[in-house]
Motif scaffolding. Sequence first.
Motif, PDB file in Angstrom:
ATOM      1  N   ALA A 187       0.840  -1.200   0.000  1.00  0.00           N
ATOM      2  CA  ALA A 187       0.000   0.000   0.000  1.00  0.00           C
ATOM      3  C   ALA A 187       0.869   1.243   0.000  1.00  0.00           C
ATOM      4  N   LEU A 188       1.931   1.197   0.804  1.00  0.00           N
ATOM      5  CA  LEU A 188       2.828   2.358   0.869  1.00  0.00           C
ATOM      6  C   LEU A 188       3.477   2.607  -0.484  1.00  0.00           C
ATOM      7  N   ILE A 205      11.774   7.791  -0.110  1.00  0.00           N
ATOM      8  CA  ILE A 205      10.518   8.048   0.625  1.00  0.00           C
ATOM      9  C   ILE A 205      10.072   6.782   1.364  1.00  0.00           C
ATOM     10  N   MET A 206      10.186   5.671   0.637  1.00  0.00           N
ATOM     11  CA  MET A 206       9.766   4.403   1.264  1.00  0.00           C
ATOM     12  C   MET A 206      10.560   4.124   2.542  1.00  0.00           C
ATOM     13  N   ASP A 207      11.904   4.339   2.411  1.00  0.00           N
ATOM     14  CA  ASP A 207      12.753   4.083   3.586  1.00  0.00           C
ATOM     15  C   ASP A 207      12.363   4.977   4.747  1.00  0.00           C
ATOM     16  N   LEU A 208      12.114   6.246   4.351  1.00  0.00           N
ATOM     17  CA  LEU A 208      11.752   7.214   5.385  1.00  0.00           C
ATOM     18  C   LEU A 208      10.438   6.805   6.065  1.00  0.00           C
ATOM     19  N   PHE A 213       7.392   4.612  10.411  1.00  0.00           N
ATOM     20  CA  PHE A 213       6.362   3.669  10.845  1.00  0.00           C
ATOM     21  C   PHE A 213       6.881   2.793  12.001  1.00  0.00           C
ATOM     22  N   LYS A 214       8.124   2.328  11.800  1.00  0.00           N
ATOM     23  CA  LYS A 214       8.717   1.463  12.837  1.00  0.00           C
ATOM     24  C   LYS A 214       8.838   2.218  14.155  1.00  0.00           C
ATOM     25  N   GLU A 215       9.291   3.460  13.993  1.00  0.00           N
ATOM     26  CA  GLU A 215       9.488   4.277  15.201  1.00  0.00           C
ATOM     27  C   GLU A 215       8.150   4.473  15.931  1.00  0.00           C
ATOM     28  N   GLN A 216       7.130   4.806  15.115  1.00  0.00           N
ATOM     29  CA  GLN A 216       5.805   5.043  15.694  1.00  0.00           C
ATOM     30  C   GLN A 216       5.270   3.775  16.375  1.00  0.00           C
TER      31      GLN A 216
END
Length: 614
Positions: A187-188, A205-208, A213-216
């Motif tokens: 989806a991303l 952008i994907m990496d960012l 997302f991981k951080e959140q």
Amino acid sequence: MTETPGNKVLWLEFLKIFTRALVQINLYRPDHPQVKQALQDGEALLRRIHSENSGDFSLTMAAGSLLANGLPLITTDKLPNSIKNLFARFRVQTITFVQGAAGSDLLALCQMQAHKGDGAAFLRERGITKITLNVDVYAKVDPSAAQAPNLPAADETTGTAAPAPQAPAAPEERIAEQIYTQGLETALSTVVSRATENPEERKAIMDLLTAKFKEQLATEVERAVETVRREKKKVENDMVRTESVMTSMAEGVVVVDKNGNILVMNPQAEAISGKPLAELSGKKISDLHQSENHVISLAKQLSSEDKADVSNEIVKTGSAELAETVKKATAVIQNEDGKIVGSVSIPTDVVKLKQMEQLQKDFIANMTHELRSPLTSIKAALEILGHEASKPGDPSRSILNTAIRNTERLNSIITDILDFSKLQSGKLIFHQENTPADEITREAVESMKAWATSKGVALSARTELQIPYVYADKRRTVQVLINLISNAIKFTPQGGSIEVSADAGRDALANFVFFSVRDTGCGIKKEDQSKIFEKFVQIASGEKVGGTGLGLAITKAMVIMQGGKITLDSEPGRGSTFRVSLPVYKGQIDQPVFEQVTASAPEDKSWWKKLIGI
Ligand code: ADP
């Protein structure tokens, strides 16, 4: 609707409370103080919001933001998961809190999160009308406003909401449809591919996004874990506290489930049982012994799952005081639905009580004994003085006679108390032997004759010819008859008569001799007839006759302990007949008979009997 800073503060405050309620309802029962507090606060805030808005209050999830009354309140990424899940899981876009919504409505909404089916139906079934769910977006919002979290998107000067954005273009809607079924990563990348054509930029952008997302996710997980950790700590602290209370208690404590299976024992209870909990855990307490007892009856009552039953008398054995203590030291454990699931007993109280009871009995026995000796000397001295006060009309003679009568009364009260305490402590000994029944009758009547005559009551004895010998303790049996005759004298008015007889009964009862004391006194009402054999029971009669209420209790015990029975036949106003049966002498071996308590004091008591002190 104007979004004033005041409104926003209230809305955010409500969001906080609502989140707290959603979390707590997962952890606690609805009546838990923390849940109750959150619901109360929620209700109070809603009331304030409604009155400031002068209308309903709605929360809408749209375009990456949560809107309050159509105005952006907070971006979705800042929303707690519990709120997000509520919207996502039930496909809800707007929750409307209608004016008058109460804490109970809020509770239903919170409980809905655990529901698997349709959310709106869940609320409907519970009659909730003040909170509605729908899929309509309250108002569209400027996407730029939504991206600026916490910033009001309303025009404060006009008091109107920011202009609604244009309806999304068709391709964007398709994207939404597309990503609806895709996994997160795909989806991303679908979204990113729309943002730029450049593959390097896409990757960056994907990496960012992935990193964010991981951080959140890590933050959210940490927050959730922290809540669980705090709760765990609380539970652990509670457990430690309970354990230390149990351990430091001087009494043995046993917790059983509703079937009487042992769940928990403290070290004192382990010491009494002589076995560790590890060995006894899960064992049925009632299987350890067959006979009727406190614990078994308690376990039986518990299994009835009826609260009312548990408050009934528990004990079939032991004294009334013991029964009360067992009852008081036993707490019933109920589950959330009020069903009985077990009990906690603190039984050693009973042991202490028993020791105290024994001390009390010994004290009474010693004291009454000590009282009797000086009384005997006083009586003897008075009698000597009586003989010496020669002149019949001498006033000092009548004073002496009154004093002698009073010492006799005092003596008979002391005898009653002494006999009773001996009976209780098992020290009343009977020497049953071959005894002529007519002698017993004659001796009893002779010793009561003077009193009967002084009261104007005729006292006579009648014995069948060739009456068999009885197997009885003569002194105690004379005392039995004396007790009955003295009652008869007390309750028969002047001019009445008392007949004491001994007969061999009917053929069917040939193994017994029957002693009867028949009077023409006031008689005893049917409902009182069984009561009067209980200790300390005196039935109110017109005149005051004195006594302790122990006489018949002792009499009955003495008869039963010699293998006999006592019956009563009486009608108010027509007199009473007490009938005592005692076994005929058939060559029984003469030996002293002790009261049951001393005769049966086995040392091999099972541990739980020791525990509850029986
Ligand atoms: P007490 O030692 O006080 O007389 P008892 O146990 O001997 O106590 O008697 C208990 C009660 O039974 C008495 O208070 C009286 O009401 C009743 N009672 C006993 N014997 C008779 C009787 N022969 N006629 C009427 N009432 C009696």
